[in-house]
Design an enzyme around this catalytic site. Sequence first.
Site, short mmCIF file in Angstrom:
data_model
loop_
_atom_site.label_atom_id
_atom_site.label_comp_id
_atom_site.label_asym_id
_atom_site.label_seq_id
_atom_site.Cartn_x
_atom_site.Cartn_y
_atom_site.Cartn_z
N HIS A 114 -42.02 -4.82 20.53
CA HIS A 114 -42.89 -3.65 20.47
C HIS A 114 -42.59 -2.73 21.66
O HIS A 114 -42.47 -3.20 22.78
CB HIS A 114 -44.36 -4.07 20.52
CG HIS A 114 -45.31 -2.92 20.58
ND1 HIS A 114 -45.63 -2.17 19.46
CD2 HIS A 114 -45.99 -2.37 21.61
CE1 HIS A 114 -46.49 -1.21 19.82
NE2 HIS A 114 -46.72 -1.32 21.12
N GLU A 161 0.85 -1.19 0.00
CA GLU A 161 0.00 0.00 0.00
C GLU A 161 0.89 1.25 0.00
O GLU A 161 1.80 1.36 0.82
CB GLU A 161 -0.92 0.00 1.23
CG GLU A 161 -1.74 1.27 1.43
CD GLU A 161 -2.61 1.62 0.23
OE1 GLU A 161 -2.43 2.74 -0.29
OE2 GLU A 161 -3.43 0.79 -0.17
N VAL A 219 -25.52 8.29 -4.37
CA VAL A 219 -25.30 8.17 -2.93
C VAL A 219 -24.41 9.29 -2.38
O VAL A 219 -24.76 9.95 -1.39
CB VAL A 219 -24.66 6.80 -2.60
CG1 VAL A 219 -24.26 6.73 -1.13
CG2 VAL A 219 -25.63 5.68 -2.94
N ALA A 235 -17.65 -0.76 0.21
CA ALA A 235 -16.56 -1.28 1.03
C ALA A 235 -16.86 -2.69 1.52
O ALA A 235 -15.98 -3.57 1.52
CB ALA A 235 -16.31 -0.36 2.21
N ASP A 287 -13.39 -2.34 -5.76
CA ASP A 287 -13.93 -1.38 -6.72
C ASP A 287 -13.42 -1.55 -8.13
O ASP A 287 -14.01 -1.02 -9.08
CB ASP A 287 -13.64 0.06 -6.25
CG ASP A 287 -14.51 0.48 -5.09
OD1 ASP A 287 -15.35 -0.32 -4.65
OD2 ASP A 287 -14.35 1.63 -4.62
#
Length: 467
Positions: free
Chosen positions: A444, A38, A185, A319, A311
């Site tokens: 509830h 990276e 989005v 993600a 991606d």
Amino acid sequence: MADTTTDQYDVVILGGGSGGYATALRGAQLGLSIALVEKDKVGGTCLHRGCVPTKALLHVGEVAGTPSEGSALGLDITLNSVDYSKVLGFKDKIIGRLYKGLQGLVKSSKVEYVEGYGRLTGKNTVTVETEGGTRTLTGKNVVLASGSFSKTLPGLELGGRIIDSEAALQLTDMPKNPIILGGGVIGVEFASVWKSLGAESVTIIEGLPHLVANEDEALSKALERAYKKRGIAFSLGIFFEKAEQTADGVKVTLADGTVYEGDYLLVAVGRGPNTKGLGYEEQGIEMDRGFVLADKQTLETNVPGIHAVGDIVPGLQLAHRGFAQGIFVAERIAGLNPAPIVESGIERITYCEPELGSVGLTEKQAKEQFGEEGVQSYEYNLGGNGKSQILNTTGFIKLVREKDGPIVGVHMIGTRVSELMGEALLMVNWEAYPEDVASLIHGHPSQHEAMGEAALALAGKPLHAHA
């Protein structure tokens, strides 16, 4: 001349975002030797410049909106001011904590983290330019996970007051009257943040007929009504033509000659695959407009031993999709037999106000697959849900089923509905019938009992709703 060193691993991963680090962590768990390359920071766009920081700002916006509800509840609350530098500090603190934790995970997993610019230079080699020199990493398997970048339109250059989402997150002052190009989005989330934090006006420009056009049309129309009520303006169905920077702002012209003026233009027209110049095509990997064409069942490219995740693979750019693909690839390389990932079974959430959540097929997609008469749907209005009334939210939950068959799509809009998506995810992926869900007892008062009410109605036995 810098020294060159060569290292050998079971898996070499190019990219440390959600897909890359998930591959690394799961692979290490399974006993594989891993090198993770990276050039920036582990965590990628999602952690540092995308999902996490935008959601932190959206939370601030939610809190900022609380005083306006106070008078109706008998509370005298006012929002005196917004210290935007402290808002950014909160965002950065959240990122810092998560980044530190992720660094610790990578280190404790005995993953070899190689910081530097990596390129694919052979069928099983990645060459990395590091501060200490050039390293050539050899892997029995290579996983490409180089992520994506913010796109713009031809002729629309980013810079100055024309910004992408990453630059928008670094603004030191709140925009006063921003224009947003793109109603997907990213666009609707920034519109929500800026309106909540006190922007005088926010305008979205979307060339398609609806906001969030990939969602079920019922959700799009409901969001448009909500945004009108919030005072967020939008132009639909007319395409962008040009943008000009002025002395203190931006002038945007549409194809029909309409002109909008604001202090910033956020370009939110989607994200492109970050593959240029990384050596993929040179190694014979099949590509399409920059995307890596990986097999949908195996995520392996046409070059044996080279996989792709996240991606850069055509499909949903999320993600959690990349994360799941990374785990899948690591398990497959380790000799396990993981189930292939079904794209339609991945949940999609938009964290604006009101929130949107969806999983599975839209009603239109279901009719295309099963025929016009082969689909049944039902919308349960949150007006009939006690907890939603307490939260003062409107919206609905829409269930789509194959006629006399399982639920194939769940779509919802309303405050905090993202928290309901866990049940929706299971319903679609486990092919639940409305009758199955209707027989479950939901707490509830809770918002998720609206899911049960919708299922009761679709099963033909409505209680608080009409069939």
